[in-house]
Design a protein around this motif. Structure first.
Motif, PDB file in Angstrom:
ATOM      1  N   LEU A 130       0.831  -1.200   0.000  1.00  0.00           N
ATOM      2  CA  LEU A 130       0.000   0.000   0.000  1.00  0.00           C
ATOM      3  C   LEU A 130       0.868   1.254   0.000  1.00  0.00           C
ATOM      4  O   LEU A 130       0.568   2.232  -0.698  1.00  0.00           O
ATOM      5  CB  LEU A 130      -0.925   0.002   1.229  1.00  0.00           C
ATOM      6  N   LYS A 131       1.951   1.232   0.759  1.00  0.00           N
ATOM      7  CA  LYS A 131       2.855   2.383   0.802  1.00  0.00           C
ATOM      8  C   LYS A 131       3.461   2.656  -0.568  1.00  0.00           C
ATOM      9  O   LYS A 131       3.465   3.795  -1.046  1.00  0.00           O
ATOM     10  CB  LYS A 131       3.983   2.134   1.814  1.00  0.00           C
ATOM     11  N   LYS A 135      -1.732   3.857  -2.985  1.00  0.00           N
ATOM     12  CA  LYS A 135      -3.159   3.656  -3.184  1.00  0.00           C
ATOM     13  C   LYS A 135      -3.799   3.177  -1.885  1.00  0.00           C
ATOM     14  O   LYS A 135      -3.108   2.873  -0.912  1.00  0.00           O
ATOM     15  CB  LYS A 135      -3.405   2.626  -4.297  1.00  0.00           C
ATOM     16  N   VAL A 136      -5.116   3.129  -1.889  1.00  0.00           N
ATOM     17  CA  VAL A 136      -5.858   2.584  -0.759  1.00  0.00           C
ATOM     18  C   VAL A 136      -6.643   1.372  -1.243  1.00  0.00           C
ATOM     19  O   VAL A 136      -6.933   1.245  -2.434  1.00  0.00           O
ATOM     20  CB  VAL A 136      -6.811   3.640  -0.150  1.00  0.00           C
ATOM     21  N   ALA A 137      -6.930   0.483  -0.313  1.00  0.00           N
ATOM     22  CA  ALA A 137      -7.686  -0.726  -0.657  1.00  0.00           C
ATOM     23  C   ALA A 137      -9.154  -0.526  -0.297  1.00  0.00           C
ATOM     24  O   ALA A 137      -9.474  -0.024   0.782  1.00  0.00           O
ATOM     25  CB  ALA A 137      -7.121  -1.930   0.093  1.00  0.00           C
ATOM     26  N   ILE A 138     -10.030  -0.908  -1.216  1.00  0.00           N
ATOM     27  CA  ILE A 138     -11.476  -0.872  -0.969  1.00  0.00           C
ATOM     28  C   ILE A 138     -11.906  -2.288  -0.592  1.00  0.00           C
ATOM     29  O   ILE A 138     -11.580  -3.247  -1.300  1.00  0.00           O
ATOM     30  CB  ILE A 138     -12.242  -0.386  -2.203  1.00  0.00           C
ATOM     31  N   ALA A 139     -12.604  -2.411   0.528  1.00  0.00           N
ATOM     32  CA  ALA A 139     -12.955  -3.740   1.040  1.00  0.00           C
ATOM     33  C   ALA A 139     -14.396  -3.765   1.524  1.00  0.00           C
ATOM     34  O   ALA A 139     -15.019  -2.724   1.763  1.00  0.00           O
ATOM     35  CB  ALA A 139     -12.013  -4.114   2.188  1.00  0.00           C
ATOM     36  N   LYS A 140     -14.920  -4.967   1.662  1.00  0.00           N
ATOM     37  CA  LYS A 140     -16.246  -5.198   2.235  1.00  0.00           C
ATOM     38  C   LYS A 140     -16.080  -6.034   3.490  1.00  0.00           C
ATOM     39  O   LYS A 140     -15.255  -6.953   3.532  1.00  0.00           O
ATOM     40  CB  LYS A 140     -17.143  -5.919   1.225  1.00  0.00           C
ATOM     41  N   TYR A 141     -16.855  -5.710   4.532  1.00  0.00           N
ATOM     42  CA  TYR A 141     -16.788  -6.472   5.774  1.00  0.00           C
ATOM     43  C   TYR A 141     -18.139  -6.371   6.471  1.00  0.00           C
ATOM     44  O   TYR A 141     -18.970  -5.509   6.148  1.00  0.00           O
ATOM     45  CB  TYR A 141     -15.677  -5.933   6.692  1.00  0.00           C
ATOM     46  N   LEU A 152      -8.879   0.762   3.350  1.00  0.00           N
ATOM     47  CA  LEU A 152      -7.662   0.458   4.095  1.00  0.00           C
ATOM     48  C   LEU A 152      -6.536   1.365   3.621  1.00  0.00           C
ATOM     49  O   LEU A 152      -6.308   1.509   2.409  1.00  0.00           O
ATOM     50  CB  LEU A 152      -7.254  -1.005   3.912  1.00  0.00           C
ATOM     51  N   ARG A 153      -5.827   1.990   4.566  1.00  0.00           N
ATOM     52  CA  ARG A 153      -4.674   2.816   4.246  1.00  0.00           C
ATOM     53  C   ARG A 153      -3.636   2.662   5.352  1.00  0.00           C
ATOM     54  O   ARG A 153      -3.920   2.078   6.398  1.00  0.00           O
ATOM     55  CB  ARG A 153      -5.073   4.283   4.091  1.00  0.00           C
ATOM     56  N   VAL A 154      -2.445   3.187   5.112  1.00  0.00           N
ATOM     57  CA  VAL A 154      -1.349   3.038   6.069  1.00  0.00           C
ATOM     58  C   VAL A 154      -1.222   4.302   6.907  1.00  0.00           C
ATOM     59  O   VAL A 154      -1.189   5.422   6.379  1.00  0.00           O
ATOM     60  CB  VAL A 154      -0.023   2.750   5.346  1.00  0.00           C
ATOM     61  N   VAL A 155      -1.167   4.136   8.230  1.00  0.00           N
ATOM     62  CA  VAL A 155      -0.917   5.225   9.165  1.00  0.00           C
ATOM     63  C   VAL A 155       0.308   4.828   9.983  1.00  0.00           C
ATOM     64  O   VAL A 155       0.244   3.871  10.763  1.00  0.00           O
ATOM     65  CB  VAL A 155      -2.128   5.472  10.087  1.00  0.00           C
ATOM     66  N   ASP A 156       1.416   5.556   9.781  1.00  0.00           N
ATOM     67  CA  ASP A 156       2.695   5.175  10.387  1.00  0.00           C
ATOM     68  C   ASP A 156       3.038   3.742   9.965  1.00  0.00           C
ATOM     69  O   ASP A 156       3.218   3.484   8.784  1.00  0.00           O
ATOM     70  CB  ASP A 156       2.638   5.328  11.908  1.00  0.00           C
ATOM     71  N   ASP A 157       3.108   2.803  10.903  1.00  0.00           N
ATOM     72  CA  ASP A 157       3.422   1.419  10.563  1.00  0.00           C
ATOM     73  C   ASP A 157       2.224   0.504  10.783  1.00  0.00           C
ATOM     74  O   ASP A 157       2.385  -0.702  11.002  1.00  0.00           O
ATOM     75  CB  ASP A 157       4.604   0.917  11.391  1.00  0.00           C
TER      76      ASP A 157
END
Length: 349
Positions: A130-131, A135-141, A152-157
């Motif tokens: 992702l880093k 990009k960001v991931a689009i997901a269903k849950y 879903l995206r990255v924040v720090d680690d």
């Protein structure tokens, strides 16, 4: 931090065991309802409307009310048996640039923690992918009895997940924009840009809830018995904006003063006013030098042409005068020669 959901991220054929942890918390101060007479707590009782009996939590279930008012009982087992692939899985469906996500869709935020040592490797793989892709991931849950959309995206680690509203849950802004036709002048936009530049950026960590701090101070004072209510300062209500330009200029001054943009001695911050448009016959302020120079060139050119014509006319006149003088002299010479050549007549005695 305590997890609120356990499951896995489905990343193609890769499965990453994770725990869902709340990424945000509310610091709002909540109040209880009390009886004003004696200060006793006022509580809500859950009562069955058929027999009037109070019902405990373990006796309460779910039901769907139809249009005619009848209730269809629904159990947790009924919901668990539904064929939903996302019941215990965050299923990634695509990867998109972050700017394609409308902020209006943003909902609750969560941290996704790797669940166990075996999850560390695939978790790190997804995070680094992702880093690098930016990009960001689009997901269903599925969470709390319904299927949801997530990003879903990255924040720090850490991989963070934002709950998203479904596209059909975003209302169209019909009838929200001003109905009247309004035009904005370039000078007003220039001042608005100046105000934005003066306000500049802010460290988000420096922002805090002033109202909550005031409430906490009041509660502390009341608990200590030393609270004295102060008279509220009511700011005058803003009236109709008569001169938008003046309001913008004053705003820029105030912003510069609040950010130390004025003089060190506490003087008023300076604002260069936007020049008003000149009359239609006058040259524009911008490029005025070019217009003046052009006019000067034209005048000089006209003067040169006039001088040239005058010189030419004078020369022509001199030429004609010279020719006329020459012709007169020649005629006189011819006449004199003719007189000499003619025989003299003798006079009779």
């Amino acid at each position: 931090m305590r997890s609120i959901w356990n499951g896995a991220i489905s990343f193609g054929l890769v499965s990453i065991p994770i725990k869902l942890v709340n990424a945000t918390e509310s610091h709002s101060i909540s109040f209880r309802q009390i009886h004003l007479t004696d200060g006793g707590r006022v509580r809500y009782r859950k009562v069955c409307e058929l027999d009037g009996e109070e019902v405990s939590s373990d006796e309460i279930g779910k039901g769907y009310e139809e249009a005619d008012g009848s209730i269809i009982p629904i159990t947790d087992q009924d919901l668990a048996q539904l064929p939903i692939a996302t019941a215990k899985t965050i299923e990634i469906v695509s990867f998109v640039p972050a700017d394609e996500i409308d902020p209006l869709q943003m909902d609750a935020a969560y941290y996704l923690a790797a669940n166990g040592a075996t999850a560390a490797k695939p978790y790190t793989l997804l995070r680094e992918a992702l880093k690098r892709s930016r990009k960001v991931a689009i997901a269903k849950y599925a969470l709390r009895g319904r299927e949801r959309l997530g990003m879903l995206r990255v924040v720090d680690d850490v991989i963070a997940m934002h709950g998203l509203l479904w596209p059909d849950e975003i209302r169209a802004p019909e009838g929200v924009a001003p109905e009247a036709s309004v035009s904005v002048r370039e000078a007003e936009l220039d001042l608005a840009d100046a105000l934005m530049a003066t306000l500049g950026e802010v460290e988000m960590a420096s922002l805090h809830d002033d109202y909550r701090e005031a409430v906490e101070a009041m509660l502390a004072a009341k608990a200590g018995g030393a609270f004295e209510p102060a008279e509220a300062v009511v700011e005058p209500a803003g009236g109709q904006v008569i001169d938008l330009m003046a309001a913008l200029e004053n705003s820029v001054r105030a912003a510069k003063a609040s950010r130390g943009g004025g003089d060190e001695g506490g003087g008023e911050a300076e604002v260069t006013p936007i020049r008003r448009k000149a009359a239609a016959a006058a040259p524009k302020t911008v490029g005025g030098k070019k217009s003046t120079a052009s006019a000067t060139k034209k005048t000089a050119s006209a003067t040169k042409k006039t001088a040239a014509k005058s010189t030419s006319a004078t020369a022509s006149g001199k030429s004609r005068a010279t020719k006329s003088t020459s012709a007169t002299a020649k005629k006189a010479a011819d006449t004199a020669a003719a007189k000499k050549a003619a025989p003299r007549k003798r006079s009779s005695a």
